[in-house]
Structures are given as structure tokens and as C-alpha cells.
Write a protein that holds these residues in place. Sequence first.
Motif, PDB file in Angstrom:
ATOM      1  N   SER A 276      57.021  29.529  38.426  1.00 49.79           N
ATOM      2  CA  SER A 276      55.747  29.616  39.125  1.00 49.79           C
ATOM      3  C   SER A 276      54.445  29.119  38.379  1.00 49.79           C
ATOM      4  O   SER A 276      54.660  29.415  37.200  1.00 49.79           O
ATOM      5  CB  SER A 276      55.489  31.056  39.724  1.00 49.79           C
ATOM      6  OG  SER A 276      53.856  31.393  39.419  1.00 49.79           O
ATOM      7  N   LEU A 277      53.830  28.095  38.581  1.00 49.55           N
ATOM      8  CA  LEU A 277      52.794  27.453  37.858  1.00 49.55           C
ATOM      9  C   LEU A 277      51.861  28.977  37.240  1.00 49.55           C
ATOM     10  O   LEU A 277      51.474  29.040  36.149  1.00 49.55           O
ATOM     11  CB  LEU A 277      51.856  26.959  38.592  1.00 49.55           C
ATOM     12  CG  LEU A 277      50.526  26.264  38.041  1.00 49.55           C
ATOM     13  CD1 LEU A 277      50.707  25.549  36.444  1.00 49.55           C
ATOM     14  CD2 LEU A 277      49.606  25.567  38.982  1.00 49.55           C
ATOM     15  N   GLY A 278      51.776  29.981  38.324  1.00 45.24           N
ATOM     16  CA  GLY A 278      50.999  31.104  37.991  1.00 45.24           C
ATOM     17  C   GLY A 278      51.664  31.808  36.723  1.00 45.24           C
ATOM     18  O   GLY A 278      50.847  32.391  35.986  1.00 45.24           O
ATOM     19  N   GLN A 279      52.685  32.034  36.626  1.00 46.52           N
ATOM     20  CA  GLN A 279      53.460  32.628  35.341  1.00 46.52           C
ATOM     21  C   GLN A 279      53.080  32.068  34.298  1.00 46.52           C
ATOM     22  O   GLN A 279      52.868  32.687  33.197  1.00 46.52           O
ATOM     23  CB  GLN A 279      54.986  32.589  35.607  1.00 46.52           C
ATOM     24  CG  GLN A 279      55.613  33.557  36.754  1.00 46.52           C
ATOM     25  CD  GLN A 279      57.345  33.549  36.529  1.00 46.52           C
ATOM     26  OE1 GLN A 279      57.691  32.610  37.344  1.00 46.52           O
ATOM     27  NE2 GLN A 279      57.925  34.332  35.723  1.00 46.52           N
ATOM     28  N   VAL A 280      53.171  30.575  34.292  1.00 43.72           N
ATOM     29  CA  VAL A 280      52.869  29.783  33.251  1.00 43.72           C
ATOM     30  C   VAL A 280      51.305  29.904  32.700  1.00 43.72           C
ATOM     31  O   VAL A 280      50.902  30.179  31.628  1.00 43.72           O
ATOM     32  CB  VAL A 280      53.163  28.350  33.225  1.00 43.72           C
ATOM     33  CG1 VAL A 280      52.836  27.390  32.159  1.00 43.72           C
ATOM     34  CG2 VAL A 280      54.542  28.028  33.764  1.00 43.72           C
ATOM     35  N   LEU A 281      50.381  29.977  33.480  1.00 41.24           N
ATOM     36  CA  LEU A 281      49.019  29.948  33.308  1.00 41.24           C
ATOM     37  C   LEU A 281      48.939  31.597  32.616  1.00 41.24           C
ATOM     38  O   LEU A 281      48.030  31.809  31.964  1.00 41.24           O
ATOM     39  CB  LEU A 281      48.256  29.909  34.825  1.00 41.24           C
ATOM     40  CG  LEU A 281      48.236  28.555  34.998  1.00 41.24           C
ATOM     41  CD1 LEU A 281      47.486  28.402  36.609  1.00 41.24           C
ATOM     42  CD2 LEU A 281      47.642  27.638  33.913  1.00 41.24           C
ATOM     43  N   ALA A 282      49.803  32.533  33.250  1.00 40.07           N
ATOM     44  CA  ALA A 282      49.490  33.860  32.668  1.00 40.07           C
ATOM     45  C   ALA A 282      50.122  34.272  31.486  1.00 40.07           C
ATOM     46  O   ALA A 282      50.239  35.139  30.843  1.00 40.07           O
ATOM     47  CB  ALA A 282      50.023  34.934  33.738  1.00 40.07           C
ATOM     48  N   GLY A 283      50.809  33.023  30.830  1.00 40.39           N
ATOM     49  CA  GLY A 283      51.566  33.021  29.507  1.00 40.39           C
ATOM     50  C   GLY A 283      52.862  33.789  29.547  1.00 40.39           C
ATOM     51  O   GLY A 283      53.269  34.249  28.687  1.00 40.39           O
ATOM     52  N   ALA A 285      55.599  32.480  30.886  1.00 33.75           N
ATOM     53  CA  ALA A 285      56.607  31.403  30.924  1.00 33.75           C
ATOM     54  C   ALA A 285      56.099  30.319  30.395  1.00 33.75           C
ATOM     55  O   ALA A 285      54.935  30.035  30.231  1.00 33.75           O
ATOM     56  CB  ALA A 285      57.267  31.193  32.486  1.00 33.75           C
ATOM     57  N   ARG A 286      56.876  29.252  29.926  1.00 35.82           N
ATOM     58  CA  ARG A 286      56.496  28.034  29.205  1.00 35.82           C
ATOM     59  C   ARG A 286      56.613  26.973  29.927  1.00 35.82           C
ATOM     60  O   ARG A 286      57.413  26.820  30.920  1.00 35.82           O
ATOM     61  CB  ARG A 286      57.126  28.134  28.048  1.00 35.82           C
ATOM     62  CG  ARG A 286      57.071  29.113  26.686  1.00 35.82           C
ATOM     63  CD  ARG A 286      57.981  29.043  25.610  1.00 35.82           C
ATOM     64  NE  ARG A 286      58.020  27.745  24.834  1.00 35.82           N
ATOM     65  CZ  ARG A 286      58.895  27.304  23.983  1.00 35.82           C
ATOM     66  NH1 ARG A 286      59.864  28.282  23.845  1.00 35.82           N
ATOM     67  NH2 ARG A 286      58.562  26.153  23.366  1.00 35.82           N
ATOM     68  N   GLY A 287      55.423  26.191  30.061  1.00 38.53           N
ATOM     69  CA  GLY A 287      55.466  25.062  31.026  1.00 38.53           C
ATOM     70  C   GLY A 287      55.927  23.749  30.029  1.00 38.53           C
ATOM     71  O   GLY A 287      56.509  22.839  30.752  1.00 38.53           O
ATOM     72  N   ARG A 288      56.357  23.816  29.038  1.00 39.11           N
ATOM     73  CA  ARG A 288      56.950  22.906  28.127  1.00 39.11           C
ATOM     74  C   ARG A 288      57.972  23.512  27.024  1.00 39.11           C
ATOM     75  O   ARG A 288      57.151  24.179  26.461  1.00 39.11           O
ATOM     76  CB  ARG A 288      55.953  21.962  27.796  1.00 39.11           C
ATOM     77  CG  ARG A 288      56.635  21.050  26.561  1.00 39.11           C
ATOM     78  CD  ARG A 288      55.490  19.644  26.241  1.00 39.11           C
ATOM     79  NE  ARG A 288      55.331  18.944  27.466  1.00 39.11           N
ATOM     80  CZ  ARG A 288      56.237  17.894  27.871  1.00 39.11           C
ATOM     81  NH1 ARG A 288      56.919  17.366  26.971  1.00 39.11           N
ATOM     82  NH2 ARG A 288      55.986  17.217  28.883  1.00 39.11           N
TER      83      ARG A 288
END
Lengths: 334, 334
Positions: A276-283, A285-288
Amino acid sequence: MNSQFPTYGLSELRTALLRKDMLSVVRDAFIRHAQSGVVAPEPGELLFSDPPGDCHIKFGYFKGGAVFVVKLAIGFYENPMKGLDTNNGLVLVFDAKTGKTIAVLNDEGWLTSWRTAAAGALAAKAGAPSSVTALGIIGTGHQAELQARWASESLGTQRVVIWGRDLAKSARLANNLSQQGLTAMAVKDVGELFAQCNVVITCTPATAPLVPAAMVRPGTHIVAMGADSVGKQELDPNIFARATVIMTDDHAQCLGHGEFCHAVTAGLVSSTADISLGQVLAGQARGRLSEEDITIVDLTGLAAQDVAIATLAIELIQSRSIEGGRKASEGTHR
Amino acid sequence: MNSQFPTYGLSELRTALLRKDMLSVVRDAFIRHAQSGVVAPEPGELLFSDPPGDCHIKFGYFKGGAVFVVKLAIGFYENPMKGLDTNNGLVLVFDAKTGKTIAVLNDEGWLTSWRTAAAGALAAKAGAPSSVTALGIIGTGHQAELQARWASESLGTQRVVIWGRDLAKSARLANNLSQQGLTAMAVKDVGELFAQCNVVITCTPATAPLVPAAMVRPGTHIVAMGADSVGKQELDPNIFARATVIMTDDHAQCLGHGEFCHAVTAGLVSSTADISLGQVLAGQARGRLSEEDITIVDLTGLAAQDVAIATLAIELIQSRSIEGGRKASEGTHR
């Protein structure tokens, strides 16, 4: 008895809403959505054929929030021929404890444009490589312009490359952006765009892939936001097979339409390959994972974004009115 | 550019809309719906638990019609404790050729009440025996009062019998109706109501059957309108097994919720046992085959009704404004 409610127009909304505030609340909305903090049933959709048009209805609220929001975004695609804007819209804000109408935001579709621009800018940053060569924009419409402005700022680059099917429109947008202080150029071939840019945002109404997988180099981050209905598609599904990170704004929605579903249906990736994009924005999960990754964000639009922007608008306009009222009242004491 | 739109309030709507006009356009809406002349996707529903409330969103248009309509009907059930009305609502009317906003009807939920009252009155007549002994109303709320007034007129009876779980509320409604010229009485037991009445309308928020099959005598016509969401139920499903004619406002919707679905799920009737109320109103099917039939109408509410009432309201208010404008303009020439 119920009382009248205020209607706020576009000029009030433009004055009240600042880009940084919108980015902040839309970021928060994605995180809440990822953490099951939003009630947002399946949106409604009304389609028209003669002339072609659509009305998308999104509705929801933040759990524990003070308001609920019903948002209408309307597009009639032959309007420009009649001298009318393509888009219209209304956002309705209600008290979540009593159901009373708080306000009607006569945004003419702009709140949807802005919250979508905010989502694109956040998504562009979420998977961007550490060094952005240039921002590529596929599309030449109104949202393409917003994406160029908002995402270039979030990425910290001035360099923007535009590609659209109509080169004249691409050139016009590039010229327009250059006048706004960006270093923008239009390219004739989409391959040129991918040669120059390692962050690319697609925002077109395409119904067949515009972006061939072979053109996407390692280290590229793609944000696809055009496919907001069933039948739309911008990316070659094979790009997903090559991607290390796939982010979706909403898992179920992106399996229903958007880009992710095409890759899943083709058997190129598993239906649980996304985060989820939200997980990445929350730190969380990693987006890259590495500089050589191909990464994708599939955006289909969330009611949470509408709730966030409408809530912000109401708070800002009302606090301004109170401020204004206080000043006026102080004035009478002089 | 988009311009401002007018907002019309309840007093303007009350002045413009006459009962006979509403009955006429709602009748037409049921017929259009039955003849596939309406575009109306599945409605939206937003639920609240603390405090309990709901927001129902219906949207659609008549094929070839000049407008499309998005209707919100909101209920917050603890509002009366706070001195507020339970219901609220807004009806939004747009140009079906350009998507531009024509008007906002700030109806506070009344247009939904009226179109529902019109549906009940039409449905009561559609299957009524030739001689109506008395009209039975199950329920004591706001819609119960409207049903008593509208359906008694459509049936040509003055005699109304009220039953609700709270006898004091039943008595209060009967008294209220008597003051409005009806011969109304409250009864303590629902069996008494069925002994006296051969047309019965149920309009409660019940979630379990209130009407036992054994009480329903041959020759009785029942209109059930309370079950507007999943989980609600007013009738013993066994009544359907005894019914000769089953009318639904919308086949699919009544299989999803309403009363018909409970009888189908229980295996008491086939899922194709119903005919459309619109067909009966159009004279293409019979709502009653003999005086001894038990007949049922299952109403779940149609966007077509909202489109009809909103279209009528706009036409009447705008023609009145033009009339008013013309008079004012004539005045200036004197």
C-alpha cells in the motif's frame, strides 16, 4: 429545524488552500486508509453516451472524524466545443454526529484535481531514485500540468519532459510550464521521454497501453493515475513483471480497475504482489529497494483524499471567517 | 467558466409541489423504470454507528432526459434527543448534456418522504380490492402519517387503523390524523388491524417480521416499504407463499434486500415470482386477479422516483421564477 448552509466557491477555495497543506492532509489520508481508519464504500459511477460524460461519486469519513463527505466529480468531454469547461464538481460536507449539512463546496471539480495532484506528487516521491534526472509527464491535459508543477517540486527537479499523442498540445504545455519557471520540453516520441526521465507520471484517458515495457530502463519509477474506470489502461502489463516494488492506493480498487489488474489478469504478477502507498508514506514499507529497481504506483483515487481536502477547506474557511468576524467586531469597538 | 447555481429550500419546494403532480410523475417514473427507460446504478450507502445513522445516495437519469440527479437521504436516529430532526437530505440537479449544476434542492429529506408517500399511495391502489374496508398503517413515524394521508386519498377511504409497538405513539398519530379529517383509530394488537383492514401498508424500521402470515385474510393487499436496507424485514415470508400477485419496484433490488428476498431465500417462492409495479401501473399486468387474492407490493425505493420529483420541482420553481420575473419586468414598464 434545519438551517441554511453556506456555499463556498472556487475563489474562496483557491484562497484558503495552500499546496503544502493539501500535501500534508492527503499524505495523512493515504496513511489512514492503509491503516483501516477510513469508512469508504465502493464509489458510484454514472455514465453518459450522448454526449459522452461521467459523474463519479465518492463518499466516506475518517473513523472518529467530525464530518462525512460526499464528492461528485463530473466530466463532459465535448464541453470545450461548446465553450464550457470539461469538468464540474461539488463536495458536500456533513456533520458525522447529526447528519446536518455543514457546507457545499462548489469547487467545479478543482478539489478533485488538487487532491489528485497531491497524490501524484506524494507517489512520485515515494519510489523515486535518489537522483532524479528529469520528471516525465505523459499526457497534455489539465492534470498533466498540475502533475508537472506539483511533482517537480516534491522531487526537487526543474527538468520536465512532456509527451502526448498530439505534439502541438505537448509543445503548448511545455511552453506554459517554461513560463512558470520550469525547464520543460516536449518530445515527439515516448521513447525519448524514457531515455531522459527516471520518474514518469502517466495521466491520460488512454484505453490501451501507451508505455511499452521495453522502453522502461532500470531505476525508473512510474506513477500511473489515468485509469480511473474499468476499460482504461496506460501501461504495458509486462512492466509489472519487471518491477521490484508495486504500490497501490487501494488493493481491491486496483484489482477492479487501474493498471495492476491487467498484470494480474495476464498472470504476470500475483494478486498480492502489491503493497500500500499509505504504508510506504508511513515509513512501514520501502518504496524502492535499490537504485536499479523499476517501481510502480497505481493510483485509482480514494474517498479518503476527498475527505481530507474537504475537511481542510472547511477548517480553513471557517477559521478565516471567525478571524474576519473577530476583526470586524474589534473594529466596531474602536 | 462555471457559474453559481441557485439553492432552493423547503418552503419553496412545499409551495411548488402539489400532491397530484407528484403522484403523476412518480407513476410515470415507475413505468419508465419497468420499461428500461432509466439509468440508475446501484445506490451508495454510508453507515454510522456512534451515534447510529445512515446516508443513502441514489443517482440516475431518464434516458433522453434533460437532467441527471444525485439524491442524498440522511437519517440520524438519536437526533430527536438533541432537539434536531432525524432526517436531512439534499437533491442535486445537473444538466445531462453538459454536467453543469442546475440547482441544489435543500429539501432536508422531504423530497424523499414525498416520493415515498407517492409510491405507497400508487402501490396501495395497484393491488387494492374493489371495496376497501379500511386502510391499515403499521408504523407510527413520519412516513406512517404521510402514508395514511396519501393512500387513504388514493383508495377513496376515510377509515384508517394504526398499529405500532408503542400504543401511545399509535394513539397520538390516530388523533393527529383525526384532526386532519380522517376517521382514524389506534389498535393494541396487530391482529385487530388485519381484522378491520383489507389494504395494509407497513412502514417501520423493523428487523424481524411484524406481520404474521396467519393474520392475513384472503382479499388483503399489503404494501411493505420499511425494508430499505439489508437486515430489515417487516413481513412473515410465508405471506408470499399465499400471495397470488407479488409486485416489486425493482426485481434485483428486492432480491438484494426488501421483503421478497426473505421468501425466495426460504424457498417459499421462486426468484422470478414477481412482476413489476411499473407494469401494473402501465396497465400491462394485473395487480389483483380476484377479490379473494392476497397481493403484495415490495418497495425498496428507486432513483427514478428521485429523478421524477427533482425534475418536477425544478420545472415548477423555474417556471414560477420566470413568471415572477416577467411580472416584475412588466412592472418596470408601467
